[in-house]
Structures are given as structure tokens and as C-alpha cells.
Design a protein around this motif. Sequence first.
Motif, PDB file in Angstrom:
ATOM      1  N   ILE A 615       0.836  -1.188   0.000  1.00 21.43           N
ATOM      2  CA  ILE A 615       0.000   0.000   0.000  1.00 21.43           C
ATOM      3  C   ILE A 615       0.877   1.248   0.000  1.00 21.43           C
ATOM      4  O   ILE A 615       2.037   1.216   0.423  1.00 21.43           O
ATOM      5  CB  ILE A 615      -0.953   0.039   1.210  1.00 21.43           C
ATOM      6  CG1 ILE A 615      -0.160   0.077   2.516  1.00 21.43           C
ATOM      7  CG2 ILE A 615      -1.899  -1.139   1.203  1.00 21.43           C
ATOM      8  CD1 ILE A 615      -1.031   0.236   3.747  1.00 21.43           C
ATOM      9  N   THR A 616       0.309   2.322  -0.475  1.00 23.25           N
ATOM     10  CA  THR A 616       0.947   3.630  -0.409  1.00 23.25           C
ATOM     11  C   THR A 616       0.225   4.452   0.650  1.00 23.25           C
ATOM     12  O   THR A 616      -0.983   4.676   0.553  1.00 23.25           O
ATOM     13  CB  THR A 616       0.895   4.343  -1.762  1.00 23.25           C
ATOM     14  OG1 THR A 616       1.575   3.553  -2.741  1.00 23.25           O
ATOM     15  CG2 THR A 616       1.563   5.703  -1.678  1.00 23.25           C
ATOM     16  N   ALA A 617       0.962   4.872   1.656  1.00 21.14           N
ATOM     17  CA  ALA A 617       0.369   5.598   2.779  1.00 21.14           C
ATOM     18  C   ALA A 617       0.597   7.089   2.578  1.00 21.14           C
ATOM     19  O   ALA A 617       1.595   7.655   3.044  1.00 21.14           O
ATOM     20  CB  ALA A 617       0.974   5.127   4.089  1.00 21.14           C
ATOM     21  N   GLY A 618      -0.296   7.730   1.865  1.00 22.33           N
ATOM     22  CA  GLY A 618      -0.193   9.158   1.615  1.00 22.33           C
ATOM     23  C   GLY A 618      -1.068   9.960   2.556  1.00 22.33           C
ATOM     24  O   GLY A 618      -1.811   9.398   3.370  1.00 22.33           O
ATOM     25  N   PRO A 619      -1.014  11.278   2.466  1.00 24.66           N
ATOM     26  CA  PRO A 619      -1.813  12.126   3.371  1.00 24.66           C
ATOM     27  C   PRO A 619      -3.307  11.847   3.279  1.00 24.66           C
ATOM     28  O   PRO A 619      -4.028  11.969   4.272  1.00 24.66           O
ATOM     29  CB  PRO A 619      -1.478  13.547   2.901  1.00 24.66           C
ATOM     30  CG  PRO A 619      -0.144  13.425   2.230  1.00 24.66           C
ATOM     31  CD  PRO A 619      -0.138  12.075   1.583  1.00 24.66           C
ATOM     32  N   GLU A 620      -3.804  11.474   2.081  1.00 29.09           N
ATOM     33  CA  GLU A 620      -5.235  11.223   1.937  1.00 29.09           C
ATOM     34  C   GLU A 620      -5.642   9.890   2.571  1.00 29.09           C
ATOM     35  O   GLU A 620      -6.781   9.727   3.023  1.00 29.09           O
ATOM     36  CB  GLU A 620      -5.632  11.216   0.455  1.00 29.09           C
ATOM     37  CG  GLU A 620      -5.374  12.516  -0.272  1.00 29.09           C
ATOM     38  CD  GLU A 620      -3.913  12.654  -0.688  1.00 29.09           C
ATOM     39  OE1 GLU A 620      -3.186  11.620  -0.652  1.00 29.09           O
ATOM     40  OE2 GLU A 620      -3.490  13.778  -1.011  1.00 29.09           O
ATOM     41  N   LYS A 621      -4.710   8.939   2.606  1.00 21.87           N
ATOM     42  CA  LYS A 621      -5.021   7.630   3.153  1.00 21.87           C
ATOM     43  C   LYS A 621      -3.824   7.107   3.945  1.00 21.87           C
ATOM     44  O   LYS A 621      -3.042   6.294   3.473  1.00 21.87           O
ATOM     45  CB  LYS A 621      -5.386   6.648   2.032  1.00 21.87           C
ATOM     46  CG  LYS A 621      -5.994   5.341   2.549  1.00 21.87           C
ATOM     47  CD  LYS A 621      -6.422   4.449   1.394  1.00 21.87           C
ATOM     48  CE  LYS A 621      -7.031   3.158   1.912  1.00 21.87           C
ATOM     49  NZ  LYS A 621      -7.447   2.255   0.801  1.00 21.87           N
ATOM     50  N   PRO A 622      -3.666   7.583   5.186  1.00 26.95           N
ATOM     51  CA  PRO A 622      -2.506   7.156   5.981  1.00 26.95           C
ATOM     52  C   PRO A 622      -2.636   5.705   6.419  1.00 26.95           C
ATOM     53  O   PRO A 622      -3.720   5.105   6.365  1.00 26.95           O
ATOM     54  CB  PRO A 622      -2.520   8.103   7.182  1.00 26.95           C
ATOM     55  CG  PRO A 622      -3.935   8.563   7.285  1.00 26.95           C
ATOM     56  CD  PRO A 622      -4.499   8.566   5.907  1.00 26.95           C
ATOM     57  N   TYR A 623      -1.520   5.155   6.863  1.00 29.43           N
ATOM     58  CA  TYR A 623      -1.490   3.807   7.424  1.00 29.43           C
ATOM     59  C   TYR A 623      -1.542   3.935   8.945  1.00 29.43           C
ATOM     60  O   TYR A 623      -0.771   4.686   9.550  1.00 29.43           O
ATOM     61  CB  TYR A 623      -0.209   3.091   6.994  1.00 29.43           C
ATOM     62  CG  TYR A 623      -0.008   1.734   7.619  1.00 29.43           C
ATOM     63  CD1 TYR A 623      -0.704   0.622   7.164  1.00 29.43           C
ATOM     64  CD2 TYR A 623       0.899   1.560   8.662  1.00 29.43           C
ATOM     65  CE1 TYR A 623      -0.512  -0.630   7.734  1.00 29.43           C
ATOM     66  CE2 TYR A 623       1.104   0.306   9.239  1.00 29.43           C
ATOM     67  CZ  TYR A 623       0.385  -0.773   8.774  1.00 29.43           C
ATOM     68  OH  TYR A 623       0.584  -2.023   9.333  1.00 29.43           O
ATOM     69  N   TYR A 624      -2.452   3.203   9.579  1.00 30.26           N
ATOM     70  CA  TYR A 624      -2.637   3.290  11.019  1.00 30.26           C
ATOM     71  C   TYR A 624      -1.989   2.088  11.712  1.00 30.26           C
ATOM     72  O   TYR A 624      -2.103   0.949  11.252  1.00 30.26           O
ATOM     73  CB  TYR A 624      -4.123   3.360  11.372  1.00 30.26           C
ATOM     74  CG  TYR A 624      -4.799   4.619  10.886  1.00 30.26           C
ATOM     75  CD1 TYR A 624      -4.694   5.808  11.611  1.00 30.26           C
ATOM     76  CD2 TYR A 624      -5.517   4.631   9.694  1.00 30.26           C
ATOM     77  CE1 TYR A 624      -5.309   6.980  11.157  1.00 30.26           C
ATOM     78  CE2 TYR A 624      -6.128   5.794   9.237  1.00 30.26           C
ATOM     79  CZ  TYR A 624      -6.013   6.960   9.981  1.00 30.26           C
ATOM     80  OH  TYR A 624      -6.598   8.114   9.529  1.00 30.26           O
ATOM     81  N   PHE A 625      -1.332   2.373  12.824  1.00 29.40           N
ATOM     82  CA  PHE A 625      -0.770   1.301  13.647  1.00 29.40           C
ATOM     83  C   PHE A 625      -0.883   1.715  15.105  1.00 29.40           C
ATOM     84  O   PHE A 625      -1.183   2.888  15.406  1.00 29.40           O
ATOM     85  CB  PHE A 625       0.673   0.985  13.248  1.00 29.40           C
ATOM     86  CG  PHE A 625       1.649   2.114  13.414  1.00 29.40           C
ATOM     87  CD1 PHE A 625       2.546   2.129  14.471  1.00 29.40           C
ATOM     88  CD2 PHE A 625       1.695   3.175  12.509  1.00 29.40           C
ATOM     89  CE1 PHE A 625       3.465   3.163  14.628  1.00 29.40           C
ATOM     90  CE2 PHE A 625       2.614   4.211  12.653  1.00 29.40           C
ATOM     91  CZ  PHE A 625       3.495   4.200  13.717  1.00 29.40           C
ATOM     92  N   GLU A 626      -0.658   0.764  16.029  1.00 30.36           N
ATOM     93  CA  GLU A 626      -1.000   0.999  17.430  1.00 30.36           C
ATOM     94  C   GLU A 626       0.114   0.573  18.372  1.00 30.36           C
ATOM     95  O   GLU A 626       0.953  -0.249  18.046  1.00 30.36           O
ATOM     96  CB  GLU A 626      -2.269   0.205  17.823  1.00 30.36           C
ATOM     97  CG  GLU A 626      -3.502   0.531  17.056  1.00 30.36           C
ATOM     98  CD  GLU A 626      -3.635  -0.281  15.788  1.00 30.36           C
ATOM     99  OE1 GLU A 626      -2.983  -1.340  15.697  1.00 30.36           O
ATOM    100  OE2 GLU A 626      -4.361   0.152  14.878  1.00 30.36           O
ATOM    101  N   LEU A 627       0.033   1.117  19.561  1.00 29.08           N
ATOM    102  CA  LEU A 627       0.722   0.617  20.750  1.00 29.08           C
ATOM    103  C   LEU A 627      -0.353   0.389  21.796  1.00 29.08           C
ATOM    104  O   LEU A 627      -1.109   1.310  22.113  1.00 29.08           O
ATOM    105  CB  LEU A 627       1.765   1.614  21.261  1.00 29.08           C
ATOM    106  CG  LEU A 627       2.462   1.210  22.567  1.00 29.08           C
ATOM    107  CD1 LEU A 627       3.471   0.106  22.300  1.00 29.08           C
ATOM    108  CD2 LEU A 627       3.161   2.406  23.217  1.00 29.08           C
ATOM    109  N   GLU A 628      -0.463  -0.834  22.296  1.00 28.48           N
ATOM    110  CA  GLU A 628      -1.482  -1.117  23.299  1.00 28.48           C
ATOM    111  C   GLU A 628      -0.906  -1.960  24.408  1.00 28.48           C
ATOM    112  O   GLU A 628      -0.034  -2.808  24.196  1.00 28.48           O
ATOM    113  CB  GLU A 628      -2.708  -1.797  22.672  1.00 28.48           C
ATOM    114  CG  GLU A 628      -2.432  -3.008  21.848  1.00 28.48           C
ATOM    115  CD  GLU A 628      -3.701  -3.504  21.155  1.00 28.48           C
ATOM    116  OE1 GLU A 628      -4.792  -3.331  21.718  1.00 28.48           O
ATOM    117  OE2 GLU A 628      -3.585  -4.062  20.062  1.00 28.48           O
ATOM    118  N   LYS A 629      -1.408  -1.693  25.599  1.00 24.32           N
ATOM    119  CA  LYS A 629      -0.923  -2.395  26.793  1.00 24.32           C
ATOM    120  C   LYS A 629      -2.095  -2.558  27.750  1.00 24.32           C
ATOM    121  O   LYS A 629      -2.609  -1.566  28.277  1.00 24.32           O
ATOM    122  CB  LYS A 629       0.212  -1.607  27.442  1.00 24.32           C
ATOM    123  CG  LYS A 629       0.986  -2.359  28.508  1.00 24.32           C
ATOM    124  CD  LYS A 629       2.170  -1.518  28.964  1.00 24.32           C
ATOM    125  CE  LYS A 629       3.000  -2.271  30.002  1.00 24.32           C
ATOM    126  NZ  LYS A 629       3.686  -3.442  29.410  1.00 24.32           N
TER     127      LYS A 629
END
Length: 771
Positions: A615-629
Motif C-alpha cells: 500500500i501507499t500511505a499518503g496524506p489522503e489515506k494514511p497507514y494506522y498502527f498501534e501501541l497497546e498495553k
Amino acid sequence: MKQRIYAFLLFISCGLALQGQQIALSPGLVIRKSVKIKPGTYRMAADSAQRLLPPVTTDAIQALITIDGDGIEVDFQGALVRSKADSTRPDLFTGLAIRIKGKNVTLRNARAQGFKLALLAEEADGLTLDGCDFSYNYRPKLRSTREREDFSDWLSYHNNDQDEWLRYGAGMYLKNCQAVVVRNCRATGNQNALLMRGCNEGTVFNNTFQFNSGVGIGLYRSSRNKVMHNRLDWNVRGYSNGFYKRGQDSAALLVYEQSNENTIAFNACTHSGDGLFLWAGQQTMDSGEGGCNDNRIHGNDFSYAPTNGIEATFSRNQITGNLIRECTYGIWAGYAYDTRISGNRIQNCETAIAIEHGQRDTVLQNFLRGDSVGVRLWAREKQPADWVYSQKRDVRSNGTVIDRNVFFQTRTPLNISLSSNVAVNGENLFAECPNLLETPLPNVNLTFLRNEVYAPAADIERFYAHSELKKSRTLNTNFPDKKSGNPFKPLEIPAAELDEPDSLPGGINTQPPADRPQGRRHIHIGEWGPYDFRRPIAVEGPPQDLPNYLSFDLQGPAGNWQVKKMQGVRKMNRTQGTMPEEFISVQTEPGAEDIYIQFAYTGTDTITTVFGEKITAGPEKPYYFELEKFTKKLDWQVAWYNYDDQTDPLTQADAVQRLENGPVADSLRTRDLYFAWWDRPTARVQADRFLTVANTNFEIKPGVYRIELSSDDGARLYLDGRQLIDHWDAHEAVTDEIVVQLGGAHTIRIEHVDAGGFATLGFRMLPVRQN
């Protein structure tokens, strides 16, 4: 005459037309002649019934595409066979994409994703696989977490005579195929890349099998193969930096069960559970005969293994000229005999070379630097009485020669215990080693000849004072003054002494990319396997001294990041920046049990998700990721009961109730239900055959939660009196999972039964995010 010329020209033109013919793929297609496949993506439904669990035979496996014929060549031209299965659940992949029958078949540029097996070939002598990509096929969900290992993640490749390895899936599974060639192929995002059973005289070279959660290349009853010039890095599980380093029997290279005379050379095998895991096999354990013998292991990089750079046991082999850095054990050679370990460079390992119960081994001209222990030799005082191997073989620690090695900045170069006829001779060099020799238990005929020691005077005095050394009349007493400078000069070992194999023509450069970090601290294992640096992730740092604080790093391709959501967080020192980013400090809300931070990433380059999607993560469609605890603890009341044949919970329907009405063997209160028992849980509970009952009452905020229950043997779970997990039989460690809606007050009851041997019980609960 003209008619014959016209006929000949027509024949030639038809042949050329056939050569250029392209066909499309379809389910059930059987290819019986040389052909090219029309490029494209072919989505096909895998057989959901074919989970390939034992007992299963290769004959019973049905393929979507079959190549059946002798001497034919099939060029996929990059065409992809893709399963219709949910790509986000690789643990549920089933079926077989491509099957090959016949002799001297060549398959080029094929791709298959989303299957339990991408390719299966049986009795396909002369097979060539060239330029194929069998990535993103079956791999299980891993249950180990940052702080806690889950024993259901352990692998066992010890038996495959009935194709037991099929249950683990593979990119390629080759069975009884002679003189195969596997070259320029790729497999990543699987559990296993290439598995070979009964395959001899083959060549496996110039392949890239990286970032799998099990094995890069596995050999079983496979001999006289050349495994050379392959990239086999990051085939790993069972590691969490600063918490545990188990490997769980993952490996870059697996050599098992009577696999002999293989040449394993010039491969990169770094950051894998073991770099090389060689084991003689169950046949040898049960009979005392055979082994995985006379393999040449040369010129490989086995660095950064959580466990062993090389494990080579119960066998006779040559281990020469390898690079091994930052492993728990550089070389573990338990019960190795007549094995030559020479010319290796082993650095910064806990133990460089460990040989338990070895016979007549030679440790020659190795350079050991910065290791805690250089060479450790030892034996146990006795062997198990019912072990056939020890009854039929010499299992003493006896006859090892340690000759012309360099021990530089090694805390304890030699640790020798319960060993006999060990000779430390031939001008070994000990430089800047604070504690030269330890002998925890007495040895017989331990001799030192012509060794040189460069160390502070006090250390030399300790060296002399050792009782074993006093018996050596030939110990060199002419120690140079350390002030004269560093005495070390790298040893140049003639190739003839190393028995160096010839490199294969056109071997690829297996060095890692310059921008890829090296070292065990960069091994990050997620629920789908090792992180591959092709997408951004958040990695929690070491525990902080201050309460209500944590830190993390952002790793991955260059780009920009920004915090989009936060939960349980009071303050962060940075909420946006550029990738990669180190030591971001987080102050959490006091008492927060559920900490969650979502990031948005944008970059200029294409990234690859954990499931292989580009995928291409541009400003219109960013890539989301998390830190969870999620740190919520439950108050568990645990009780144990001893049982016998009359109260066996696995066979008596009312046994649990009857045991609970009787005496409690022992009890415990704990906030973390996580047990692993190799012996008895407590002094009052018997070692085998006990019942565990755990109960808890708790309150929790409303939401959807995933409950995981790991067990060996049987386990049952009740939520608010309703049975939701029923795995009530004797089984190896597994994890059962359920998703439930919770909120307010609840009760959980868990029943667990140990039927004998190792037992484990673990409970984990996590929120399911509704993004």
C-alpha cells in the motif's frame, strides 16, 4: 520437393506458435506439456477440508493446479494463484495450490499465496524450481507476549516419517525428490519456507527465505545436498529482548534424522531461533546407531540467535570458518563425537563452544572474543537408566583437544568438569582474560602444553594456583609483560585445514541491506511472526523506574507519524515527528489498565503489511498502527487435587466434583494465572496426575474481549457459569480462543487436568478494538 518444403515450414511455424502459447489457470487444471501461463492473479477457493493435520498422506491431498509429465517446463511468468481465504487469518489457511508429478520438471516464476501448502512435489526427480515466490502462506497466531512466553508456541519437528511436518504448512514441501534444484526462489511471511523429506543430491542456492516464524530450510532423511548462498535470516519466534530467549525450535536451517554429508556453506542465517539446528534423530536415540553425520558447515553467518548459533548433537560433523556473534551459545555440540570445530569467529556469546558428553572432538584455531565462557566441557554423573543411546554409545566427556585457539577478552576461557583426557595444547593464546580456568567438578588427565597467557599478574597467579595446573610440567612460564601492547594477531588458517568447500558459480551476496539494523534487540515478534522492517511499528522500551511511565520507539520506513487517538495516557513528550524515532516517553493515567495509542503514518515509498498487502500511505489515506498495553489483573484462587485411576477427571464424569469434595492438596492466590510445570506444582502436589481449579470474581468496563486459554493437558473454562471452552483430553500445549462481550461483574472458573509429563496452564484477556 516444394510440398515437402512447405510442410516443413508449416511444422516450424506451428512449433513456434505453440512455444508462444499462453494458457489461463483454472481450478483442477492438469498441465501435461511445456507451456507458459498468462500473467495475472487467479483467485481460487482452497479446499477447506484439507487442513493437513495428522494422520494425512500426501496422496490424499488435492491440488488446484497439477503439473504431471516428464521433461516439461512450465513458466508462470509471475502469475499468482491466490486463495479466496481471508488474508488476515493465515492460521486458517487450508489446501494445496500446485502439485508436481513426473521427472525433470522445471517450474519457473510461479507465485502462490494463502494456502496451507503452496507447492508439493513427490518423487519428482530432477525437479527445478527457479524464480518462484511462495510467500504469505500458512502461519499460526503466536500467543507469547512481550513479558510472557506461551508454551503452545513451541514447535516439534522431531518426527516426519509420516509427513507430520505437513501440519505446519510450507511454501514448498518436497518428498523423495532426488537431484532437485531450488534457486532464486523467495518465501516470507510463512511458518516454513522449504521442507525436504527424503531428498538427496540436490542443490538449494541463491534463495531468500526470510522473516518466517518457523524454519527457513528443513532437511529430514536428506543427504548429500548442497545448501549454499541462501539468505535465511530472521526465521524466528520465542524471543523477547530482556524477558526470554527461547527460540521455541525455530531455525534458519533444520537438519534432522539421518541427514548426512550435506554441504551447508556461505549462507546468512542470522536472527533465527537457532542459526542451524542439527539433531541425529529419533532412530539414533532409540537404537544408538547412525546420526546426522559428516555434514560440512562452512562459511555461514549464524549471528544473533536467541539460543544457539549452531546446535549439532549426537553426530559427527565439521564446523569450520563460520561467523557467530551475540548468541546464548555460539556452538552447542551435546554428545558430539569426532567433530571438528575450527576456524570459527565467535564473539559476545554467553558461551562460545559448549560440548556436553563429547568424545574425541577437536576445537582448533578458533577466535573467541568477548564471550562469558570460551569452551565449556562437562558431563553428568549418570545417564537415564532406560535410555538406549547411553547404553550402546560412549557418552563420557572424553578426549577433547583444544588447540591453537585465541581467547581474547573472554571472562572465563575454559570451564571443564567431569571430563577425561582433555588436552589444552598447541599454543592457545589467552589475552585479557580475567578468569582463565574453572573446574566445578574434578577431571582426569587434564593437560596444558605451550599455552601463552597475557593477563594481569594477579590473574596469572590464580592461573598457577589451580590444582589441575600444578600437575602440568609443560606449562609455559614465560608470560610476556602486558605493557608491551596487544599481542593478538588474527590467525590465518590454510583452506586445506578448514576443508573449505568450493563456492557455487554465481552465488549471491548474502550480506544484509546497509539500512537494516543488526542485533538481537532488533528482533520483534508479533502475533504473526517476526517484524520485517517494511511497515511502521511501535516497540515498547524497557521498564521505566518511575511509576505510571513507559517509553517506546517507532521503527520502520522513513516517513511522518502523528498520534490520532489516546486512551489511558496523561502526557507524551512528542505526538508527531519523522520515522524512525527513539525513546518517546509516555505518562499514563494513574491506575490505567488499558493503554492505547493509535498512530497515523504517511510516507513516499510503498509499504508492505504483515499480510503481504502493498500500500501507499499518503496524506489522503494514511497507514494506522498501534501501541497497546492491557494490564488488568484478576484475583485468582487456585486449588490443586491429587487423583488416581478411580478419580481420573479425563475418564470419570463426576471426578472433578468428587475431588473438590475431598482434601485439597495445596492452594495459592495469584494475580497472574500462568503456570508451566515440569515437576510438581508445590511440594504437597504430586508430580503427575493432578487437577487444578482456578476461580475469580472481577469487574470490567463494557466492551468486547478476547480470552485465550493455553493448556497441556485438558482444560475447561466457564464464564458466569456457562461453559465456553471444552478441550478436555490429553494434548500437547495449545491455545483455545473465544471472543465475548463483557461489562460489570463476572466470574470465571477454569478446570485443568495434568495427565503426566510436562503441563502448562495460562490465561490471558485482551480488549478487541473497534476502530
